[in-house]
Motif scaffolding. Structure first.
Motif, PDB file in Angstrom:
ATOM      1  N   LYS A  33     -18.298   3.743  -1.099  1.00 46.44           N
ATOM      2  CA  LYS A  33     -17.468   3.571  -1.890  1.00 46.44           C
ATOM      3  C   LYS A  33     -16.156   4.396  -2.326  1.00 46.44           C
ATOM      4  CE  LYS A  33     -21.198   1.453  -5.054  1.00 46.44           C
ATOM      5  NZ  LYS A  33     -21.749   1.838  -6.361  1.00 46.44           N
ATOM      6  N   LYS A  34     -16.432   5.871  -1.796  1.00 49.77           N
ATOM      7  CA  LYS A  34     -15.359   6.572  -1.895  1.00 49.77           C
ATOM      8  C   LYS A  34     -14.258   6.231  -0.757  1.00 49.77           C
ATOM      9  CE  LYS A  34     -17.831  10.729  -3.591  1.00 49.77           C
ATOM     10  NZ  LYS A  34     -18.403  12.188  -3.397  1.00 49.77           N
ATOM     11  N   GLU A  35     -14.742   5.788   0.401  1.00 56.69           N
ATOM     12  CA  GLU A  35     -14.104   5.210   1.306  1.00 56.69           C
ATOM     13  C   GLU A  35     -13.014   3.904   0.975  1.00 56.69           C
ATOM     14  OE1 GLU A  35     -15.154   6.059   5.790  1.00 56.69           O
ATOM     15  OE2 GLU A  35     -16.892   5.179   4.737  1.00 56.69           O
ATOM     16  N   ILE A  36     -13.925   3.241   0.352  1.00 59.61           N
ATOM     17  CA  ILE A  36     -13.299   1.803  -0.198  1.00 59.61           C
ATOM     18  C   ILE A  36     -12.163   2.207  -1.195  1.00 59.61           C
ATOM     19  CG2 ILE A  36     -13.503  -0.099  -1.529  1.00 59.61           C
ATOM     20  CD1 ILE A  36     -14.774  -0.473   1.057  1.00 59.61           C
ATOM     21  N   VAL A  37     -12.317   3.332  -2.173  1.00 60.78           N
ATOM     22  CA  VAL A  37     -11.213   3.690  -2.895  1.00 60.78           C
ATOM     23  C   VAL A  37     -10.070   4.054  -2.346  1.00 60.78           C
ATOM     24  CG1 VAL A  37     -10.676   5.607  -4.811  1.00 60.78           C
ATOM     25  CG2 VAL A  37     -12.908   4.309  -4.921  1.00 60.78           C
ATOM     26  N   LYS A  38     -10.130   5.053  -0.980  1.00 59.54           N
ATOM     27  CA  LYS A  38      -9.158   5.488  -0.335  1.00 59.54           C
ATOM     28  C   LYS A  38      -8.388   4.347   0.264  1.00 59.54           C
ATOM     29  CE  LYS A  38     -10.955  10.114   0.637  1.00 59.54           C
ATOM     30  NZ  LYS A  38     -11.333  11.020   1.652  1.00 59.54           N
ATOM     31  N   LEU A  39      -9.222   3.291   0.627  1.00 56.49           N
ATOM     32  CA  LEU A  39      -8.695   2.125   1.492  1.00 56.49           C
ATOM     33  C   LEU A  39      -7.770   1.316   0.580  1.00 56.49           C
ATOM     34  CD1 LEU A  39     -11.561   1.221   3.824  1.00 56.49           C
ATOM     35  CD2 LEU A  39      -9.310   2.178   4.645  1.00 56.49           C
ATOM     36  N   LEU A  40      -8.239   1.111  -0.581  1.00 57.51           N
ATOM     37  CA  LEU A  40      -7.518   0.160  -1.581  1.00 57.51           C
ATOM     38  C   LEU A  40      -6.090   1.218  -1.784  1.00 57.51           C
ATOM     39  CD1 LEU A  40     -10.341  -0.354  -4.385  1.00 57.51           C
ATOM     40  CD2 LEU A  40      -9.011  -1.885  -2.905  1.00 57.51           C
ATOM     41  N   GLN A  41      -5.981   2.214  -1.822  1.00 59.75           N
ATOM     42  CA  GLN A  41      -4.646   3.019  -1.634  1.00 59.75           C
ATOM     43  C   GLN A  41      -3.640   3.039  -0.714  1.00 59.75           C
ATOM     44  OE1 GLN A  41      -6.001   7.025  -2.893  1.00 59.75           O
ATOM     45  NE2 GLN A  41      -6.924   6.278  -4.780  1.00 59.75           N
ATOM     46  N   ALA A  42      -4.391   2.422   0.347  1.00 61.85           N
ATOM     47  CA  ALA A  42      -3.348   2.247   1.731  1.00 61.85           C
ATOM     48  C   ALA A  42      -2.171   1.357   1.385  1.00 61.85           C
ATOM     49  CB  ALA A  42      -4.124   1.626   2.817  1.00 61.85           C
ATOM     50  N   GLN A  43      -1.104   1.788   1.847  1.00 69.83           N
ATOM     51  CA  GLN A  43       0.276   1.102   1.792  1.00 69.83           C
ATOM     52  C   GLN A  43       0.176  -0.155   2.373  1.00 69.83           C
ATOM     53  OE1 GLN A  43       3.586   3.732   2.413  1.00 69.83           O
ATOM     54  NE2 GLN A  43       4.857   2.540   0.955  1.00 69.83           N
ATOM     55  N   ASP A  44       0.859  -1.197   1.741  1.00 67.75           N
ATOM     56  CA  ASP A  44       1.210  -2.443   2.319  1.00 67.75           C
ATOM     57  C   ASP A  44       2.279  -2.351   3.353  1.00 67.75           C
ATOM     58  OD1 ASP A  44       1.760  -5.142   2.646  1.00 67.75           O
ATOM     59  OD2 ASP A  44       1.573  -5.887   0.791  1.00 67.75           O
ATOM     60  N   ILE A  45       1.876  -2.736   4.769  1.00 63.81           N
ATOM     61  CA  ILE A  45       2.979  -2.414   5.625  1.00 63.81           C
ATOM     62  C   ILE A  45       3.960  -3.523   5.565  1.00 63.81           C
ATOM     63  CG2 ILE A  45       1.399  -1.294   7.137  1.00 63.81           C
ATOM     64  CD1 ILE A  45       1.501  -3.700   9.077  1.00 63.81           C
ATOM     65  N   SER A  46       3.615  -4.770   4.718  1.00 62.65           N
ATOM     66  CA  SER A  46       4.594  -5.688   4.647  1.00 62.65           C
ATOM     67  C   SER A  46       5.627  -5.314   3.656  1.00 62.65           C
ATOM     68  CB  SER A  46       3.935  -7.112   4.299  1.00 62.65           C
ATOM     69  OG  SER A  46       3.351  -6.999   2.913  1.00 62.65           O
ATOM     70  N   LYS A  47       5.422  -4.520   2.983  1.00 58.86           N
ATOM     71  CA  LYS A  47       6.440  -3.910   1.944  1.00 58.86           C
ATOM     72  C   LYS A  47       7.215  -2.482   2.704  1.00 58.86           C
ATOM     73  CE  LYS A  47       4.001  -5.331  -2.135  1.00 58.86           C
ATOM     74  NZ  LYS A  47       3.557  -5.254  -3.361  1.00 58.86           N
TER      75      LYS A  47
END
Length: 222
Positions: A33-47
């Motif tokens: 769950k902690k990993e998912i939280v970090k991944l949710l914050q990953a920047q959208d490379i299309s932007k």
């Protein structure tokens, strides 16, 4: 040892093993769950990568508005009955996926299925996100030595297959994304999974496997 003592010992052992297993699973789930939280914050490379994004958008617009062959191809595919694929893709190499050994392994059904999957899985995603989804299918096909059809219809792999969108005629943009991917266009390399982590948290969605985020899809290697 008396029978009653054996029962008590066995009960304690079972409870201990169950408790230890529960703690292990809980800690594992908590870490995930902690990993998912970090991944949710990953920047959208299309932007983030606007240069690549605009390049792909311009390429899409070029095919959509200026390429008569592309328009004819899309019109022809759009008019195909789902149960009556009639385009001879092998005679149109610009629309065929050519393997490293030079063989052509794509037919009109493959193009239609890939466009339908893109439409159902990434219909609202940016153009490069559509190509990325196609890249996943083609990479799986290569790695698993399976046909595009087998990859798309593999059990419990692509939720979009079960939706109404998969039954509908794909959009022109989905057709073009399928064509570009089949012609070798890559947004991602070695991407095996993708998911919208706002809606689910599959076990393979880990930081170690994470490649990038495009729109509302997070992509992962195997």
């Amino acid at each position: 040892m008396k029978r009653q003592e054996v029962i008590i010992f066995t009960t304690i052992l079972i409870v201990s093993v169950t408790l230890i297993s529960s703690i292990f699973i809980y800690n594992k789930n908590l870490k995930h769950k902690k990993e998912i939280v970090k991944l949710l914050q990953a920047q959208d490379i299309s932007k983030k990568n606007t240069q690549q994004q605009y390049s792909l958008i311009n390429e899409f617009k070029k095919y959509e508005s200026n390429d008569e062959n592309s328009k004819d191809f899309i019109t022809e595919l759009s008019n195909i009955n789902d149960n009556n694929y009639s385009i001879d893709i092998e005679n149109k190499q610009q629309y065929a996926y050519i393997e490293e050994d030079g063989s052509i392994s794509v037919n009109s059904e493959d193009v239609m299925l890939l466009a339908k999957l893109i439409n159902s899985e990434a219909g609202d995603e940016p153009f490069e996100g559509k190509i990325a989804v196609a890249n996943v299918v083609l990479y799986r096909s290569k790695e698993n030595k399976e046909s595009i059809k087998d990859v798309i219809y593999a059990p419990s792999q692509f939720d979009g297959v079960q939706t109404k969108l998969f039954s509908d005629n794909p959009s022109n943009e989905s057709f073009i994304a399928a064509r570009e991917a089949l012609n070798g266009k890559k947004v991602l390399d070695k991407a095996y999974y993708f998911a919208n982590l706002k809606l689910c948290n599959p076990s393979w969605a880990t930081e170690e496997r994470f490649l990038c985020r495009i729109g509302d899809h997070w992509f992962f290697k195997q």
